[in-house]
Design an enzyme around this catalytic site. Structure first.
Site, PDB file in Angstrom:
ATOM      1  N   ASP A  94       0.852  -1.183   0.000  1.00 31.02           N
ATOM      2  CA  ASP A  94       0.000   0.000   0.000  1.00 31.02           C
ATOM      3  C   ASP A  94       0.891   1.236   0.000  1.00 31.02           C
ATOM      4  O   ASP A  94       2.098   1.153   0.275  1.00 31.02           O
ATOM      5  CB  ASP A  94      -0.908  -0.031   1.229  1.00 31.02           C
ATOM      6  CG  ASP A  94      -1.786   1.210   1.334  1.00 31.02           C
ATOM      7  OD1 ASP A  94      -2.379   1.605   0.314  1.00 31.02           O
ATOM      8  OD2 ASP A  94      -1.846   1.777   2.438  1.00 31.02           O
ATOM      9  N   ASP A  96      -0.295   5.128   0.945  1.00 28.10           N
ATOM     10  CA  ASP A  96      -0.567   6.112   1.991  1.00 28.10           C
ATOM     11  C   ASP A  96      -0.690   5.462   3.363  1.00 28.10           C
ATOM     12  O   ASP A  96      -1.407   4.466   3.531  1.00 28.10           O
ATOM     13  CB  ASP A  96      -1.848   6.876   1.668  1.00 28.10           C
ATOM     14  CG  ASP A  96      -1.674   7.820   0.491  1.00 28.10           C
ATOM     15  OD1 ASP A  96      -0.863   8.753   0.592  1.00 28.10           O
ATOM     16  OD2 ASP A  96      -2.329   7.589  -0.556  1.00 28.10           O
ATOM     17  N   ASN A 225      -2.029  -0.732   5.829  1.00 28.84           N
ATOM     18  CA  ASN A 225      -2.466  -0.245   7.141  1.00 28.84           C
ATOM     19  C   ASN A 225      -3.975  -0.370   7.331  1.00 28.84           C
ATOM     20  O   ASN A 225      -4.473  -0.290   8.453  1.00 28.84           O
ATOM     21  CB  ASN A 225      -2.062   1.227   7.321  1.00 28.84           C
ATOM     22  CG  ASN A 225      -2.847   2.154   6.429  1.00 28.84           C
ATOM     23  OD1 ASN A 225      -2.628   2.183   5.215  1.00 28.84           O
ATOM     24  ND2 ASN A 225      -3.756   2.939   7.003  1.00 28.84           N
TER      25      ASN A 225
END
Length: 295
Positions: A94, A96, A225
């Site tokens: 991922d 961000d 996240n």
């Protein structure tokens, strides 16, 4: 005359007796010498009696030839069955709050940037093309400030040594592409996927379906996240702690994620180990999302 003949016969007999005794003494002396030099072999004892060992015990097989002490690798047959090499690991990353965190420059307090700079956090400013239009109908340009997660470049370099890196973000290409260009100047990331590659489900939007990369997910892992991003493949996900500019001491990439990926690279199937580590199917069930049973 008769007495003289008897004396000669006696002398001759005595001579033979002494000669016999000397021969026996010589024989015993030879045996004593052999014992003094070392225990005589069975063959030597037989030799004293004029016998040959081969007449008593002839071997029926050729003498044993010892094997070489060291067996070189070239001596090992090449047609022995070998374990099938496992495929290279695919690591989906991922963007961000996993690798970086980004803020609109106009809304970012200067104190946050100053504190991050003092703490040694790396950051840069970037212009990104927005899907929005300005008053003249032209694409709007946004200015953002990007903070790199500590250890980012070392993490990408070391992970790329044993895995194929794929960046999969729910962000739009106009924002994500120039950002990735900036953090991956060495082109360690082999594939980039943006928001259009995500799908919508009954439970969440922008879900990342890993089957678009491979039907066999035994050697695929995603680091994100946001666990809901991999709800379709809960056994393939590593949920990492979200990163922000206020965490200059964060070492998740190097101290947590990288060692786990190195361990997964040695597994034929990453899912049993990840299930043992995180039990993500149970986590999703607690959040009202049913999942399949673990492998």
């Amino acid at each position: 005359m008769g007495k003289l003949a008897e004396a000669q016969v006696c002398t001759t007999g005595t001579f033979h007796v002494w000669r016999t005794l000397l021969n026996w003494f010589s024989f015993l002396f030879q045996i004593f010498l052999q014992l003094f030099r070392g225990p005589p072999s069975f063959g030597r004892v037989l030799a004293f009696f004029g016998l040959r060992q081969s007449l008593l015990c002839s071997p029926s097989f050729p003498p044993f030839k010892p094997l070489p002490v060291d067996i070189q690798s070239d001596d090992v047959p090449s047609d022995l069955p070998q374990d099938k090499p496992i495929d290279r690991l695919t690591v989906v990353l991922d963007l961000d709050e996993t690798l970086v965190c980004a803020y609109e420059t106009s809304s970012l307090p200067g104190s946050v940037r100053d504190q991050a700079t003092e703490a040694g956090l790396k950051w840069f400013e970037l212009e990104c093309v927005s899907v929005d239009k300005d008053g003249e109908g032209k694409p709007r340009v946004n200015h953002i400030t990007v903070f790199e997660r500590p250890g980012l470049h070392e993490f990408l370099a070391r992970t790329s040594e044993f895995a194929e890196l794929v960046l999969f973000t729910a962000g739009l290409e106009g924002y994500a592409r120039p950002l990735i260009d900036r953090i991956d100047v060495n082109n360690r990331i082999s594939l980039r996927l943006y928001r259009p590659a995500t799908i919508s489900t009954k439970y969440r939007e922008h879900v990342k379906d890993l089957t678009c990369l491979s039907k066999d997910l035994g050697r695929t892992v995603i680091v994100d996240n946001n666990p809901f991003s991999f709800l379709l493949q809960p056994l393939n996900g590593i949920p990492c702690v979200p990163f922000s500019a206020g965490q200059p001491e964060d070492m998740q990439l190097i101290q947590v994620i990288l060692p786990l990926l190195e361990q997964l690279a040695m597994q034929k199937d990453v899912r049993p180990l990840l299930y043992e580590q995180y039990h993500m199917p149970e986590w999703f069930q607690k959040h009202g999302i049913p999942t399949s049973a673990p492998v």
